[in-house]
Write a protein that holds these residues in place. Structure first.
Motif, PDB file in Angstrom:
ATOM      1  N   ASP A  19      42.592  27.263  44.406  1.00 36.74           N
ATOM      2  CA  ASP A  19      42.421  27.494  42.970  1.00 36.74           C
ATOM      3  C   ASP A  19      43.754  27.573  42.235  1.00 36.74           C
ATOM      4  OD1 ASP A  19      39.568  27.624  43.145  1.00 36.74           O
ATOM      5  OD2 ASP A  19      39.769  29.640  43.969  1.00 36.74           O
ATOM      6  N   VAL A  26      44.778  25.396  40.119  1.00 38.05           N
ATOM      7  CA  VAL A  26      44.435  25.071  38.734  1.00 38.05           C
ATOM      8  C   VAL A  26      42.966  25.390  38.516  1.00 38.05           C
ATOM      9  CG1 VAL A  26      46.193  23.262  38.532  1.00 38.05           C
ATOM     10  CG2 VAL A  26      43.890  22.656  39.290  1.00 38.05           C
ATOM     11  N   THR A  27      42.588  25.545  37.261  1.00 39.36           N
ATOM     12  CA  THR A  27      41.194  25.831  36.931  1.00 39.36           C
ATOM     13  C   THR A  27      40.399  24.534  36.861  1.00 39.36           C
ATOM     14  OG1 THR A  27      41.542  25.657  34.551  1.00 39.36           O
ATOM     15  CG2 THR A  27      41.955  27.810  35.571  1.00 39.36           C
ATOM     16  N   LEU A  73      48.867  18.632  45.251  1.00 37.48           N
ATOM     17  CA  LEU A  73      47.723  19.217  44.561  1.00 37.48           C
ATOM     18  C   LEU A  73      46.511  18.318  44.753  1.00 37.48           C
ATOM     19  CD1 LEU A  73      46.594  21.351  42.518  1.00 37.48           C
ATOM     20  CD2 LEU A  73      47.328  19.777  40.695  1.00 37.48           C
ATOM     21  N   GLU A 123      41.516  22.669  33.783  1.00 38.62           N
ATOM     22  CA  GLU A 123      42.818  22.029  33.978  1.00 38.62           C
ATOM     23  C   GLU A 123      42.688  20.799  34.871  1.00 38.62           C
ATOM     24  OE1 GLU A 123      45.900  25.810  33.629  1.00 38.62           O
ATOM     25  OE2 GLU A 123      44.771  25.499  35.485  1.00 38.62           O
ATOM     26  N   GLU A 124      41.831  20.894  35.873  1.00 48.19           N
ATOM     27  CA  GLU A 124      41.588  19.745  36.746  1.00 48.19           C
ATOM     28  C   GLU A 124      41.082  18.557  35.937  1.00 48.19           C
ATOM     29  OE1 GLU A 124      39.154  19.010  40.886  1.00 48.19           O
ATOM     30  OE2 GLU A 124      38.134  20.088  39.277  1.00 48.19           O
ATOM     31  N   ILE A 139      52.003  22.659  35.795  1.00 44.12           N
ATOM     32  CA  ILE A 139      52.041  22.729  37.253  1.00 44.12           C
ATOM     33  C   ILE A 139      53.443  23.116  37.721  1.00 44.12           C
ATOM     34  CG2 ILE A 139      51.746  21.428  39.396  1.00 44.12           C
ATOM     35  CD1 ILE A 139      49.779  19.654  37.952  1.00 44.12           C
ATOM     36  N   ARG A 168      54.146  26.738  37.266  1.00 44.95           N
ATOM     37  CA  ARG A 168      53.395  27.577  38.189  1.00 44.95           C
ATOM     38  C   ARG A 168      53.914  27.455  39.620  1.00 44.95           C
ATOM     39  NH1 ARG A 168      47.330  26.689  36.874  1.00 44.95           N
ATOM     40  NH2 ARG A 168      48.257  26.949  34.823  1.00 44.95           N
ATOM     41  N   ARG A 227      41.391  21.479  43.792  1.00 43.43           N
ATOM     42  CA  ARG A 227      42.205  22.358  42.953  1.00 43.43           C
ATOM     43  C   ARG A 227      43.171  23.222  43.756  1.00 43.43           C
ATOM     44  NH1 ARG A 227      37.211  22.197  41.227  1.00 43.43           N
ATOM     45  NH2 ARG A 227      36.619  24.212  42.141  1.00 43.43           N
TER      46      ARG A 227
END
Length: 344
Positions: free
Chosen positions: A131, A133-134, A238, A137-138, A188, A191, A281
């Motif tokens: 997780d 990314v949400t 990712l 966001e994906e 990205i 993060r 994700r």
């Protein structure tokens, strides 16, 4: 070696040379490319008995094929008419035919236990963060790349940013910079610097190369180690849109020269194999030993087995691989896998 899609049934199989047909597929021996008979020529002969979906190599011999019909009754008619008799349209060869069955085990990963947690693999430098990314966001990331130009390869599509990866040399041309990374990966990158156990320091990382891969269902990636001289230590991947299994292999010999392992070609099958489930994700980090010494590999399957559960891959998986281009020879602690040190 050619992996057959269908196999000759065993003696205990319900498919046999007699009785009611229960297979649309025929195992045909004594014909094939090795004796001058093309798959098209074979299909033309068998098409006289019904619609042929395809002709496939049964193995790597070149003298055994699988003829797949659209229905079992056409297969039965062809078997009864052609088996054990010379076929004038196939150079007079006598065909040996039996019913064939679909080979399902090859669709599932090959007996390598699959872990759900990175720590279970005990590979130094390997980390997986689910997780990352949400869901929203994906979808935004997928929309961003789908709005841009894809480059078609043999079995998948790619996009390159920052620097183009050259598959022929397995390297990048540092003199041909494509520009800055696209703005859609900025969140990205921000993060990534908060990645657990990440201790290389954000100031020195400065990721500048992105490869986007789109894998259709069933398409994987050959075992390889990213060329040491091409990229610095940390490699991030990712996973979007669909899951996959990533297998990791540690060989005792050098593997940097080929996309498929030299160890396999030389008969060294004593490698250590471990596998990890990559959910959609999730972000994978390969650093240190995981990056420099372990081949990573995505099996070419449509179905994976994870903890006794069978998971069918989605119609596509998209990966974002982020790296830092290296501008100097590699001096890692793994010279047997290092192109810089092997060439010294």
């Amino acid at each position: 070696m050619v992996q057959p899609r269908f196999v000759r049934p065993t003696q205990s199989s319900p498919s046999s040379i007699s009785g009611e047909p229960n297979s649309s597929n025929l195992y045909v021996a004594n014909c094939g490319p090795a004796v001058g008979l093309t798959h098209n020529a074979i299909a033309a002969v068998f098409a006289e008995f019904g619609e042929v979906n395809g002709v496939y190599a049964a193995d790597d011999s070149g003298v055994r094929v699988i003829v797949s019909f659209a229905d079992p009754f056409s297969a039965k008619a062809a078997l009864e008419a052609l088996s054990g008799r010379p076929c004038p349209d196939l150079k007079g060869r006598s065909l040996h035919i039996r019913y064939s069955v679909l080979q399902l085990p090859s669709e599932v990963n090959d007996c390598v236990p699959v872990s759900l947690i990175d720590s279970e693999l005990n590979i130094p430098g390997l980390f997986l963060l689910p997780d990352f990314v949400t869901v929203a966001e994906e979808q935004q990331l997928l929309a961003a790349v789908d709005a841009r130009h894809w480059i078609g390869l043999a079995k998948r599509r790619v996009q390159h940013y920052g620097y183009e990866f050259c598959y022929g040399t397995r390297n990048v041309d540092t003199k041909k910079r494509l520009g800055e990374l696209p703005s859609f990966v900025s969140p990205i990158l921000e993060r990534i610097y908060l990645f657990p156990n990440f201790d290389n320091g954000s100031a020195s990382l400065n990721l500048d190369q992105l490869t986007v891969n789109e894998y259709p269902s069933g398409v994987g990636l050959s075992p390889h180690i990213d060329t040491h001289s091409a990229f610095e230590d940390c490699i991030f991947s990712l996973s979007l849109a669909g899951p996959c299994i990533m297998e990791f292999r540690r060989y005792s010999v050098s593997t940097w020269k080929a996309s498929t392992t030299d160890a396999e070609k030389s008969g060294d099958s004593s490698c250590i194999k471990k596998a990890l489930y990559l959910p959609p994700r999730s972000m994978l980090l390969l650093s240190g030993e995981a990056r420099y010494a372990w081949n990573h590999y995505i099996p070419h399957h449509k179905i994976d087995k994870v903890k006794d559960k069978v998971i069918r891959r989605s119609s596509r998986r998209v990966s974002f691989t982020l790296r830092k281009v290296r501008n100097h020879p590699c001096s890692c602690k793994y010279p047997q896998y290092c192109d810089s040190q092997q060439q010294m």
